[in-house]
Design a protein around this motif. Structure first.
Motif, PDB file in Angstrom:
ATOM      1  N   GLN A  63       0.799  -1.219   0.000  1.00  0.00           N
ATOM      2  CA  GLN A  63       0.000   0.000   0.000  1.00  0.00           C
ATOM      3  C   GLN A  63       0.837   1.277   0.000  1.00  0.00           C
ATOM      4  OE1 GLN A  63      -2.887  -0.171   3.162  1.00  0.00           O
ATOM      5  NE2 GLN A  63      -3.841  -2.036   2.385  1.00  0.00           N
ATOM      6  N   LYS A  64       2.081   1.220   0.442  1.00  0.00           N
ATOM      7  CA  LYS A  64       2.823   2.459   0.665  1.00  0.00           C
ATOM      8  C   LYS A  64       4.032   2.688  -0.228  1.00  0.00           C
ATOM      9  CE  LYS A  64       2.750   3.848   5.153  1.00  0.00           C
ATOM     10  NZ  LYS A  64       3.020   3.789   6.613  1.00  0.00           N
ATOM     11  N   SER A  65       4.450   1.709  -0.981  1.00  0.00           N
ATOM     12  CA  SER A  65       5.695   1.880  -1.738  1.00  0.00           C
ATOM     13  C   SER A  65       5.477   2.374  -3.156  1.00  0.00           C
ATOM     14  CB  SER A  65       6.445   0.550  -1.799  1.00  0.00           C
ATOM     15  OG  SER A  65       5.759  -0.362  -2.650  1.00  0.00           O
ATOM     16  N   GLY A  66       4.275   2.140  -3.703  1.00  0.00           N
ATOM     17  CA  GLY A  66       4.053   2.444  -5.120  1.00  0.00           C
ATOM     18  C   GLY A  66       4.754   1.475  -6.055  1.00  0.00           C
ATOM     19  N   PHE A 259       8.677   6.801   2.381  1.00  0.00           N
ATOM     20  CA  PHE A 259       9.021   7.917   1.493  1.00  0.00           C
ATOM     21  C   PHE A 259      10.440   7.732   0.948  1.00  0.00           C
ATOM     22  CE2 PHE A 259       5.815  10.003   4.333  1.00  0.00           C
ATOM     23  CZ  PHE A 259       4.839  10.186   3.363  1.00  0.00           C
ATOM     24  N   SER A 262      10.277   4.427  -1.526  1.00  0.00           N
ATOM     25  CA  SER A 262       9.657   4.640  -2.836  1.00  0.00           C
ATOM     26  C   SER A 262      10.543   5.494  -3.738  1.00  0.00           C
ATOM     27  CB  SER A 262       8.265   5.248  -2.683  1.00  0.00           C
ATOM     28  OG  SER A 262       8.333   6.469  -2.002  1.00  0.00           O
TER      29      SER A 262
ATOM     30  N   GLN B  16       8.083  16.136   1.743  1.00  0.00           N
ATOM     31  CA  GLN B  16       6.719  15.808   2.118  1.00  0.00           C
ATOM     32  C   GLN B  16       6.520  16.357   3.530  1.00  0.00           C
ATOM     33  OE1 GLN B  16       4.288  14.218   0.314  1.00  0.00           O
ATOM     34  NE2 GLN B  16       2.855  14.394   2.015  1.00  0.00           N
ATOM     35  N   SER B  62      -1.121  10.947   0.747  1.00  0.00           N
ATOM     36  CA  SER B  62       0.323  11.104   0.962  1.00  0.00           C
ATOM     37  C   SER B  62       1.033   9.757   1.028  1.00  0.00           C
ATOM     38  CB  SER B  62       0.593  11.853   2.274  1.00  0.00           C
ATOM     39  OG  SER B  62      -0.005  13.119   2.264  1.00  0.00           O
ATOM     40  N   GLN B  63       0.370   8.780   1.639  1.00  0.00           N
ATOM     41  CA  GLN B  63       1.045   7.505   1.898  1.00  0.00           C
ATOM     42  C   GLN B  63       0.703   6.405   0.896  1.00  0.00           C
ATOM     43  OE1 GLN B  63       0.470   6.339   5.981  1.00  0.00           O
ATOM     44  NE2 GLN B  63       1.390   8.197   6.795  1.00  0.00           N
ATOM     45  N   LYS B  64      -0.442   6.509   0.216  1.00  0.00           N
ATOM     46  CA  LYS B  64      -0.907   5.369  -0.578  1.00  0.00           C
ATOM     47  C   LYS B  64      -0.953   5.584  -2.086  1.00  0.00           C
ATOM     48  CE  LYS B  64      -4.063   2.735   1.678  1.00  0.00           C
ATOM     49  NZ  LYS B  64      -5.367   2.421   2.321  1.00  0.00           N
ATOM     50  N   GLY B  66       1.448   7.157  -4.145  1.00  0.00           N
ATOM     51  CA  GLY B  66       2.708   7.252  -4.883  1.00  0.00           C
ATOM     52  C   GLY B  66       2.841   8.554  -5.662  1.00  0.00           C
ATOM     53  N   GLN B  68       4.186  11.350  -5.123  1.00  0.00           N
ATOM     54  CA  GLN B  68       5.425  12.138  -5.036  1.00  0.00           C
ATOM     55  C   GLN B  68       6.334  11.902  -6.242  1.00  0.00           C
ATOM     56  OE1 GLN B  68       4.295  10.173  -2.505  1.00  0.00           O
ATOM     57  NE2 GLN B  68       3.966  11.465  -0.714  1.00  0.00           N
TER      58      GLN B  68
END
Lengths: 277, 277
Positions: A63-66, A259, A262, B16, B62-64, B66, B68
């Protein structure tokens, strides 16, 4: 075989799947996630293993790395195990860095941990067999990466199975667990006080053997666990002495979070894919 | 001004950031996130607003998502507000689709909601002023996007401020809240039973006015809230009738989750940046 698909979400043309199954190695029900790329061109698909850090499940990286953008771009499957055995009957500890969520990818020898805490066998045998049935048109080529405790896991599993894994990479890994607080606490609990038995689970020891896969490590300079838990000198010294192919990169200003992961994940995927051809 | 930086994580060469501040519009302390790209070339930086869906905070996108990676690639700042007023003194409801986490981006007129539930003014006035001070070398050009309830918010805020926002896009938006259960429940609670007052917060009504910014909408066909909550016919009919520039794309097999959003986010960012030049 109790394998059961419980979630299947379309992502970047592929499928982000979640399965449950009963694990013989861990003696409990387990959940894992796996990403399967679309493979529209019907090519042979390699497999990257991702091992997560302390407190994580299979969800954090999913869910968080992309990562799915990259797994789709490179057309590679990605297997994401949980970080420990689970369930009410499984031994646990109140601390975040012991027990559930903190399996450390070893096979425990001490009571009461030995019954369930066999993450090494779970991943290298049981889950590997399952993975090979799930990846369509699997090329048979595998590599392994991870973060923090999972970076330790990737280094140790990758080096203990050096002919199987074509590449190893890690974000902020524990490279020398037998010398740092997290590792000493976990190993003395799971493996007992005889420190001789700890060495086979220490990347800085394993790197002394020859013929290891190429290794890439990224480490943020603003990581609050660095250098106390993630000190790299011994690992790099031993790698250099034994002429192992290790690339260690400091990332200025990055911390221990997703952060950080990713940001450098494309570089890691590219490194793996080069070696999975 | 009570603005306080509480988190600052390096991500894709940018920052971020998470801030807290006291909101006059909402009469409570609020938290928001903002991504600031590295801007190594010292260019003028545009700003994209992201509005999240029901139950979300500033953390979900922000976290899910990607995002950025894209904000860095396109060198754009991204502002991510919370979805409602917060705090113990703020009126709430047990349901997930009313009260905290469900501000619906309107200015409430009914007691006890009117005191705090003024998300429209918060975003278009108060937070806009803050944003303009945080984006270094701000170009002054803005656009807005969102998901589900936040897709409704992006459409409504973007169209009510058509000369300010250069583009609008939405993932699985509520395009016609006055006709669907989520919207009827929220609007009758926040705005009262006089349905004439609801129309200024309904995208399918607003699209009847002329000169709206270009709009891009993505909708997954496996979304469990489609079509009951997200029905698009009225919106598209009214857009066509009034010759508005609306692109509506169905995404085969995708659901309502961030796996859907992240898959099509690059397409949305490219659409925004084209209009933010």
């Amino acid at each position: 075989m109790s394998l059961k698909l419980i979630e299947n979400k379309r992502s970047f043309d592929g499928e982000q799947c979640k399965y449950t199954h009963y694990s013989e190695a861990l003696q409990c029900d387990m959940t894992f996630s796996i990403y399967l790329p679309s493979n529209k061109e019907n090519k042979e698909i390699p497999l990257i293993w991702w091992l997560s850090g302390l407190t994580c499940t299979d969800d954090n990286f999913s869910q968080k790395s992309g990562f799915q953008a990259l797994a789709s771009k490179y057309q590679v499957a990605v297997m994401i195990p949980d970080t420990s055995p689970r369930g009410e009957d499984v031994a646990d500890d109140e601390a975040y860095d012991l027990g559930k969520g903190a399996g450390f990818y070893v096979n425990a020898t001490q009571s009461p941990w030995a019954k369930n805490y066999n993450m090494y066998t779970y991943i290298t045998d049981e889950l590997s067999e399952i993975a090979s049935t799930l990846v369509p048109n699997f090329s048979g080529k595998e590599s392994i990466m991870g973060h923090s405790m999972g970076g330790h896991g990737a280094l140790v599993i990758g080096m203990k199975n050096a002919s199987r894994f074509k590449a190893i990479s890690a974000f902020a890994p524990i490279t020398n667990p037998i010398q740092v607080p997290w590792g000493i606490k976990a190993f003395s609990t799971y493996l007992g006080e005889d420190k001789a038995t700890w060495k086979e689970w220490d990347a800085s020891e394993l790197i002394k053997e020859t013929g290891m896969p190429p290794i890439l490590i990224s480490q943020g300079t603003a990581d609050n666990f660095y250098p106390e838990q993630l000190e790299e000198t011994t690992f790099l010294d031993n790698a250099r002495e034994n002429k192992q192919e290790v690339t260690y990169k400091k990332a200025e200003g990055y911390d221990h979070s997703y952060f950080f992961i990713s940001t450098f994940l494309d570089e890691h995927f590219a490194f793996h894919l080069k070696n999975l051809k």
